[in-house]
Motif scaffolding. Structure first.
Motif, short mmCIF file in Angstrom:
data_model
loop_
_atom_site.label_atom_id
_atom_site.label_comp_id
_atom_site.label_asym_id
_atom_site.label_seq_id
_atom_site.Cartn_x
_atom_site.Cartn_y
_atom_site.Cartn_z
N LYS A 145 4.91 3.34 -2.99
CA LYS A 145 5.74 2.13 -2.83
C LYS A 145 5.31 1.06 -3.84
O LYS A 145 6.15 0.38 -4.43
CB LYS A 145 5.64 1.60 -1.40
CG LYS A 145 6.43 0.33 -1.22
CD LYS A 145 6.45 -0.16 0.21
CE LYS A 145 7.27 -1.42 0.36
NZ LYS A 145 6.75 -2.57 -0.37
N VAL A 146 3.99 0.94 -4.02
CA VAL A 146 3.51 -0.08 -4.97
C VAL A 146 4.05 0.24 -6.38
O VAL A 146 4.50 -0.65 -7.10
CB VAL A 146 1.97 -0.17 -4.97
CG1 VAL A 146 1.48 -1.09 -6.08
CG2 VAL A 146 1.46 -0.68 -3.63
N LEU A 147 4.05 1.53 -6.75
CA LEU A 147 4.57 1.90 -8.06
C LEU A 147 6.06 1.56 -8.18
O LEU A 147 6.52 1.07 -9.22
CB LEU A 147 4.39 3.41 -8.30
CG LEU A 147 3.05 3.84 -8.88
CD1 LEU A 147 2.95 5.36 -8.94
CD2 LEU A 147 2.82 3.25 -10.27
N MET A 148 6.79 1.80 -7.10
CA MET A 148 8.24 1.46 -7.09
C MET A 148 8.41 -0.03 -7.28
O MET A 148 9.23 -0.48 -8.07
CB MET A 148 8.85 1.82 -5.73
CG MET A 148 8.97 3.29 -5.46
SD MET A 148 10.60 3.86 -5.85
CE MET A 148 11.56 2.96 -4.64
N ASP A 149 7.62 -0.81 -6.52
CA ASP A 149 7.73 -2.28 -6.60
C ASP A 149 7.33 -2.78 -7.99
O ASP A 149 7.94 -3.70 -8.53
CB ASP A 149 6.86 -2.95 -5.53
CG ASP A 149 7.43 -2.75 -4.13
OD1 ASP A 149 8.63 -2.38 -4.02
OD2 ASP A 149 6.68 -2.93 -3.15
N THR A 159 6.80 -3.07 -19.84
CA THR A 159 5.69 -2.12 -19.93
C THR A 159 4.78 -2.24 -18.72
O THR A 159 4.43 -3.35 -18.31
CB THR A 159 4.85 -2.43 -21.20
OG1 THR A 159 5.65 -2.11 -22.34
CG2 THR A 159 3.57 -1.60 -21.24
N LEU A 160 4.42 -1.10 -18.17
CA LEU A 160 3.44 -1.07 -17.07
C LEU A 160 2.20 -0.31 -17.55
O LEU A 160 2.31 0.82 -18.04
CB LEU A 160 4.04 -0.37 -15.85
CG LEU A 160 3.09 -0.05 -14.70
CD1 LEU A 160 2.47 -1.33 -14.12
CD2 LEU A 160 3.83 0.71 -13.58
N ILE A 161 1.06 -0.97 -17.45
CA ILE A 161 -0.20 -0.31 -17.82
C ILE A 161 -1.09 -0.25 -16.59
O ILE A 161 -1.45 -1.28 -16.01
CB ILE A 161 -0.93 -1.07 -18.95
CG1 ILE A 161 -0.08 -1.06 -20.23
CG2 ILE A 161 -2.31 -0.44 -19.23
CD1 ILE A 161 -0.66 -1.87 -21.38
N ILE A 162 -1.43 0.96 -16.18
CA ILE A 162 -2.34 1.14 -15.04
C ILE A 162 -3.53 1.97 -15.51
O ILE A 162 -3.34 3.00 -16.16
CB ILE A 162 -1.65 1.89 -13.88
CG1 ILE A 162 -0.43 1.12 -13.38
CG2 ILE A 162 -2.62 2.13 -12.73
CD1 ILE A 162 0.21 1.70 -12.14
N LYS A 193 -0.76 13.69 -9.83
CA LYS A 193 -0.29 12.91 -8.69
C LYS A 193 0.40 11.62 -9.16
O LYS A 193 1.46 11.25 -8.64
CB LYS A 193 -1.49 12.57 -7.78
CG LYS A 193 -1.14 11.80 -6.54
CD LYS A 193 -0.52 12.67 -5.46
CE LYS A 193 -0.05 11.86 -4.28
NZ LYS A 193 0.83 12.57 -3.40
N MET A 194 -0.20 10.96 -10.14
CA MET A 194 0.41 9.72 -10.65
C MET A 194 1.81 10.02 -11.18
O MET A 194 2.77 9.30 -10.93
CB MET A 194 -0.44 9.10 -11.77
CG MET A 194 -1.64 8.36 -11.30
SD MET A 194 -1.26 6.98 -10.20
CE MET A 194 -1.06 5.62 -11.33
#
Ligand SMILES: C[S@@+](CC[C@H](N)C(=O)[O-])C[C@H]1O[C@@H](n2cnc3c(N)ncnc32)[C@H](O)[C@@H]1O
Length: 227
Positions: A145-149, A159-162, A193-194
């Motif tokens: 859910k956090v990834l969706m948000d 851009t998303l950097i994790i 998994k990610m």
């Protein structure tokens, strides 16, 4: 003890931990390298959100590395003590000197650093060009859910950097079991998994393995772009 209580405990000690050298600082350096490909336009205001910002070290590094750019950096963390330290650090930092008023705004406007749980990300009504999240994601309860948000909070082409420890080998699993003794409950998702959890609109642009020392578990940096 709730998870934020643990992080409140670590807040004052955080910057002196030995993992700063072998894990946290090298991760920040890699994030900055990635951002060099993204923060390139001088006439644009880049809205950035650092999730699980801790004591604000990454925010400061970004400010220091991109002084000539217009950045509006927000930080959230569910530990009040971490946010307290982040505010102190930013105020005390040389990048907030009088000569650099634009940068000073980040701590004059307290709303840029907020106590917030990632479970509440859907309450944020801004969109961001860049979202960063270093060594924090493993502690989130509902990671999918956090990834969706996070995806929803990004602008088109954002851009998303994790980056965080990731259990890909038996050695990783043993090492992270020890780390959990100091942080409480955590799930360090494997690369596979990610990839299975991330929303479809996020396209992989880069994946890096950060390994400063042979004894360190895998630290994986993902850079995704929203399409
Ligand atoms: C290991 S520290 C990382 C801090 C910083 N990002 C860094 O790279 O040094 C993990 C941070 O995540 C925050 N955190 C953990 N779970 C959280 C949640 N559910 N919502 C918001 N912050 C969270 C903790 O308070 C802590 O500051």
């Amino acid at each position: 003890m709730s998870n934020s209580t643990i992080w409140n405990f670590w807040a004052k000690r955080y910057e002196n931990l030995w993992v700063q050298k072998v894990s946290l600082a090298p991760t920040r350096a890699k994030v900055i390298e990635e951002l060099r490909e993204i923060i390139t336009e001088k006439d644009k205001v880049y809205r950035i959100l650092d999730i699980g910002c801790g004591t604000g070290q990454l925010i400061l590094d970004i400010k220091r590395s991109f002084k000539e750019f217009d950045l509006e950096i927000h930080g959230i963390d569910f530990s009040e003590k971490m946010i307290e330290s982040a505010k102190e650090n930013l105020k005390a930092s040389e990048v907030f000197s009088k000569e650099n008023n634009k940068i000073k705004e980040i701590c004059d406007d307290e709303s840029l650093l907020n106590v917030m749980d990632t479970a509440d990300l859907n309450k944020i009504h801004k969109k961001f060009h860049i979202i960063t999240c270093t060594h924090s994601f493993p502690y989130y309860k509902n990671q999918r859910k956090v990834l969706m948000d996070m995806g929803s909070l990004l602008d088109e082409n954002g851009t998303l950097i994790i980056a965080n420890a990731s259990e890909n080998t038996a050695y990783d699993k043993v090492a992270m079991k020890l780390v959990k003794l100091t942080t409480g409950k955590a799930t360090y998702p494997s690369i596979e998994k990610m990839n299975s959890m991330k929303p479809k609109e996020l396209i992989l642009k880069n994946i890096i393995k950060i390994k400063e020392r042979f004894f360190m578990p895998s630290i994986i940096l993902f850079r995704w772009k929203k399409v």
